[in-house]
Design a protein around this motif. Structure first.
Motif, PDB file in Angstrom:
ATOM      1  N   ASN A   1    -102.698 -56.638  24.507  1.00 48.55           N
ATOM      2  CA  ASN A   1    -103.191 -55.849  25.634  1.00 48.55           C
ATOM      3  C   ASN A   1    -102.020 -55.280  26.424  1.00 48.55           C
ATOM      4  O   ASN A   1    -101.051 -55.974  26.698  1.00 48.55           O
ATOM      5  CB  ASN A   1    -104.050 -56.703  26.563  1.00 48.55           C
TER       6      ASN A   1
ATOM      7  N   SER B   1    -105.311 -52.967  23.203  1.00 43.83           N
ATOM      8  CA  SER B   1    -106.206 -52.580  24.299  1.00 43.83           C
ATOM      9  C   SER B   1    -105.388 -52.250  25.535  1.00 43.83           C
ATOM     10  O   SER B   1    -104.193 -52.543  25.601  1.00 43.83           O
ATOM     11  CB  SER B   1    -107.205 -53.701  24.603  1.00 43.83           C
TER      12      SER B   1
ATOM     13  N   SER C   1    -104.706 -46.488  26.920  1.00 42.02           N
ATOM     14  CA  SER C   1    -105.042 -45.074  27.154  1.00 42.02           C
ATOM     15  C   SER C   1    -105.575 -44.799  28.557  1.00 42.02           C
ATOM     16  O   SER C   1    -105.428 -43.687  29.069  1.00 42.02           O
ATOM     17  CB  SER C   1    -106.043 -44.588  26.106  1.00 42.02           C
ATOM     18  N   ALA C   2    -106.176 -45.785  29.197  1.00 40.08           N
ATOM     19  CA  ALA C   2    -106.714 -45.565  30.549  1.00 40.08           C
ATOM     20  C   ALA C   2    -105.609 -45.431  31.596  1.00 40.08           C
ATOM     21  O   ALA C   2    -105.851 -44.898  32.686  1.00 40.08           O
ATOM     22  CB  ALA C   2    -107.646 -46.703  30.933  1.00 40.08           C
ATOM     23  N   HIS C   3    -104.413 -45.898  31.263  1.00 41.67           N
ATOM     24  CA  HIS C   3    -103.341 -45.942  32.259  1.00 41.67           C
ATOM     25  C   HIS C   3    -102.091 -45.163  31.859  1.00 41.67           C
ATOM     26  O   HIS C   3    -101.288 -44.818  32.715  1.00 41.67           O
ATOM     27  CB  HIS C   3    -102.936 -47.395  32.516  1.00 41.67           C
TER      28      HIS C   3
ATOM     29  N   LYS D   1    -100.021 -42.219  29.099  1.00 45.01           N
ATOM     30  CA  LYS D   1    -100.003 -41.231  28.030  1.00 45.01           C
ATOM     31  C   LYS D   1     -99.121 -41.811  26.937  1.00 45.01           C
ATOM     32  O   LYS D   1     -97.941 -42.075  27.151  1.00 45.01           O
ATOM     33  CB  LYS D   1     -99.435 -39.901  28.521  1.00 45.01           C
TER      34      LYS D   1
ATOM     35  N   GLU E   1    -107.528 -48.701  19.183  1.00 41.89           N
ATOM     36  CA  GLU E   1    -107.552 -49.222  20.541  1.00 41.89           C
ATOM     37  C   GLU E   1    -108.970 -49.721  20.781  1.00 41.89           C
ATOM     38  O   GLU E   1    -109.906 -48.930  20.832  1.00 41.89           O
ATOM     39  CB  GLU E   1    -107.180 -48.152  21.564  1.00 41.89           C
TER      40      GLU E   1
ATOM     41  N   PRO F   1    -110.036 -49.112  26.308  1.00 40.11           N
ATOM     42  CA  PRO F   1    -109.017 -48.382  27.065  1.00 40.11           C
ATOM     43  C   PRO F   1    -108.477 -49.181  28.255  1.00 40.11           C
ATOM     44  O   PRO F   1    -107.359 -48.948  28.701  1.00 40.11           O
ATOM     45  CB  PRO F   1    -109.750 -47.129  27.533  1.00 40.11           C
ATOM     46  N   LYS F   2    -109.286 -50.123  28.770  1.00 42.22           N
ATOM     47  CA  LYS F   2    -108.859 -51.001  29.856  1.00 42.22           C
ATOM     48  C   LYS F   2    -108.892 -52.441  29.347  1.00 42.22           C
ATOM     49  O   LYS F   2    -108.684 -52.691  28.170  1.00 42.22           O
ATOM     50  CB  LYS F   2    -109.758 -50.806  31.077  1.00 42.22           C
TER      51      LYS F   2
END
Length: 311
Positions: A40, A61, A64-66, A68, A82, A85-86
């Motif tokens: 993670n 994991s 991508s949410a945080h 690039k 993934e 995303p979080k």
């Protein structure tokens, strides 16, 4: 290391490693080399990649949410899914048929949450929690870059690649020694870490890895008296310390440039030495959290604080 015990089976060449490791004060047994590991967050993922462990992974994991994904990293993990995303859910991990979870407290796990070492153990999924994060579940007196080396050594032992971990850590320690030699006798400069927040700044206390990075770079964390990891403080507390230098953590939005612009227009910080003198260092999230970029961060910060020593 005294707290990483390798069983005789590994030493005699048995394929299945059996290691016992102190993870946040609890001895955790890892009875075999994971084949479907989940890492993670970008810093844990990079440790796995640096040890060439993609073949032992089922995915990752929390990236991508945080963040690039850099092109080079994206290419390296193109065959790894993934799974979330979080923070991953228990369902995400079970659907991935995970047999190991590499995360941390507030790095993929929350105290009292659904995904913790104890809840995962019910499904025979062992967990290694990044050592810096242990501050959220146990009393810790201090933090140093030895904690990052411990993490790398631990992952090396769990995956039976201790030789790779040793080579990686030896290189890091050599680079740290070279920085220390260059900084001999310099006066310590005061440094504030600005992650985010306008009402109250989110910063690194004495138990977050930037504290160790600052110390190794010859500085002094102005929040050293805050015996916590990442936390919020008041602007009054920052202004009172009048830091000579500010480290900006760069990820997501607002951008590092926008954070600096805020500090320059915000009445409370306009007169702070670092802001007046435009004295900033920008560190990526991966460099400012436990992982393989911590030594890059030390070198960059040291050069910004004491450029005359690196000519």
């Amino acid at each position: 290391m005294k707290s990483i015990v390798v069983a005789l089976g590994l030493l005699t060449g048995v394929v299945q490693a059996h290691v016992a490791i102190d993870v946040c004060g609890e001895v955790v047994e890892f009875k075999q080399v994971p084949k479907r590991a989940i890492a993670n967050d970008i810093n844990m993922l990079k440790i796995m990649l640096a040890l060439d462990l993609t073949a032992n992974m089922a995915g990752y994991s929390g990236v991508s949410a945080h963040h690039k994904m850099p092109d080079e990293l994206a290419l390296t993990v193109k065959d790894l899914p993934e799974i979330a995303p979080k923070y991953p859910s228990m369902e995400n991990l079970l659907n991935a048929d995970a047999d190991f979870y590499f995360a941390g407290w507030n790095y993929g796990m929350e105290v009292g949450g659904a995904v913790t070492p104890s809840t995962l153990a019910k499904y025979d999924i062992p967990t290694y929690a990044i050592k810096e994060s242990c501050a959220h579940v146990q009393t810790r007196p201090h933090i140093s870059l030895e904690d990052t080396f411990y993490d790398i050594d631990s992952i090396g032992a769990i995956f039976n690649v201790s030789g790779r971990a040793k080579v990686l850590n030896d290189g890091f320690k050599q680079r740290l020694a070279e920085v220390e030699l260059r900084l001999a006798g310099v006066p310590s400069k005061s440094v504030f870490v600005y992650d985010s927040g306008q009402d109250k700044p989110f910063t690194a206390g004495a138990l977050a890895v930037p504290h160790a990075i600052i110390a190794a770079a010859g500085g002094h964390n102005v929040m050293a008296n805050v015996k916590q990891s990442w936390t919020r403080v008041s602007w009054e507390a920052v202004v009172e310390t009048d830091p000579e230098h500010i480290v900006i953590i760069d990820y997501g939005q607002p951008s590092a440039a926008e954070k600096i612009a805020f500090l320059k227009r915000f009445p409370a910080t306009q007169g702070v030495k670092a802001v007046v003198n435009d004295s900033f260092t920008i560190l990526s999230y991966a460099a400012a959290t436990p992982g393989i970029e911590n030594i890059d961060a030390v070198e960059l910060l040291a050069k910004d604080l004491y450029p005359q020593r690196f000519k």
